[in-house]
Design an enzyme around this catalytic site. Structure first.
Site, PDB file in Angstrom:
ATOM      1  N   ARG A 137       0.817  -1.214   0.000  1.00 37.77           N
ATOM      2  CA  ARG A 137       0.000   0.000   0.000  1.00 37.77           C
ATOM      3  C   ARG A 137       0.853   1.268   0.000  1.00 37.77           C
ATOM      4  O   ARG A 137       0.352   2.348  -0.290  1.00 37.77           O
ATOM      5  CB  ARG A 137      -0.914   0.033   1.234  1.00 37.77           C
TER       6      ARG A 137
ATOM      7  N   ARG B  39     -25.034  -1.368   2.928  1.00 42.23           N
ATOM      8  CA  ARG B  39     -24.031  -1.581   3.963  1.00 42.23           C
ATOM      9  C   ARG B  39     -23.615  -0.246   4.549  1.00 42.23           C
ATOM     10  O   ARG B  39     -23.645   0.783   3.874  1.00 42.23           O
ATOM     11  CB  ARG B  39     -22.792  -2.263   3.351  1.00 42.23           C
TER      12      ARG B  39
ATOM     13  N   ARG C 181     -11.783   6.647   1.272  1.00 47.70           N
ATOM     14  CA  ARG C 181     -10.937   5.546   0.802  1.00 47.70           C
ATOM     15  C   ARG C 181     -10.143   5.950  -0.441  1.00 47.70           C
ATOM     16  O   ARG C 181      -8.978   5.576  -0.600  1.00 47.70           O
ATOM     17  CB  ARG C 181     -11.796   4.313   0.521  1.00 47.70           C
TER      18      ARG C 181
END
Length: 209
Positions: free
Chosen positions: A88, A139, A150
């Site tokens: 990442r 969700r 994100r």
């Protein structure tokens, strides 16, 4: 075949990874899954990770890399793997490069699925509206605000990996906004081209040219 797929959340990496797994007989390696498996198996590295996670701390890069190193030694990874969720950051990419080099391995390709982030956010908002209209409950993390966070995290931490791997001449970009089959076709062409280039380099090296 050892691959990394890069792209922001919602770019379709999971869909393409699943297809590559089926087509090439390789495995998709999620760092989250590998950590949980190592903890469950009670391996030395897994026990270290468990102790850290039990304290509510982030597992350091060297332990994640050690878990990846153990996992790629398993028989099902013999044909290769796609890394999911790792690396990442550039520090993690450096650690991964060093670990693979110690094993005499290398990444074959890093493929970036380039997408329009604004359109991704619109898709999320439309999907949530459609679900609510059908009386379904989305969700908790399936909303534009969460997706924005994100995407920003991806842009800050992970997007620089494209330049990192361009320097190593293994990064390629495909149009992630195309339909699933068209993206898959682009990826196939990238992999074929890189395999041909690698073969040419090997032939040149073996002939001393």
């Amino acid at each position: 075949m050892r691959l990394i797929l890069l792209g922001p959340p919602g770019a379709g990496k999971g869909t393409q990874a699943h297809r590559l797994v089926e087509k090439h007989g390789i495995v998709q390696l999620s760092t989250g899954d590998m950590l949980r498996a190592a903890v469950k198996a009670g391996t030395p590295i897994g026990l270290k990770a468990k102790d850290i996670m039990d304290r509510g701390e982030l597992v350091p890069d060297e332990i994640v890399v050690a878990i990846v190193a153990d996992r790629i030694e398993q028989p099902d990874a013999r044909n290769g793997f796609i890394l999911d969720g790792f690396p990442r950051t550039e520090a993690q990419a450096d650690a991964l490069d060093e670990m693979l080099a110690r094993k005499g391995l290398r990444l074959d390709a890093v493929i970036e699925l380039r997408v329009d982030e604004g359109i991704l956010l619109d898709r999320i908002e439309n999907r949530v509206r459609e679900m609510l209209a059908r009386g379904e409950t989305p969700r908790a993390d399936d909303n534009a605000e969460t997706m924005k966070k994100r995407i920003l995290a991806y842009r800050a931490q992970t997007a620089p990996l494209v330049a990192h791997y361009h320097k190593k001449r293994i990064a390629r970009m495909v149009d992630g906004m195309a339909n699933i089959d068209a993206v898959a076709s682009q990826i196939d062409k990238v992999l074929q081209s890189m395999a041909e280039n690698h073969q040419k380099a090997e032939n040149a090296a073996s002939s001393g040219g």
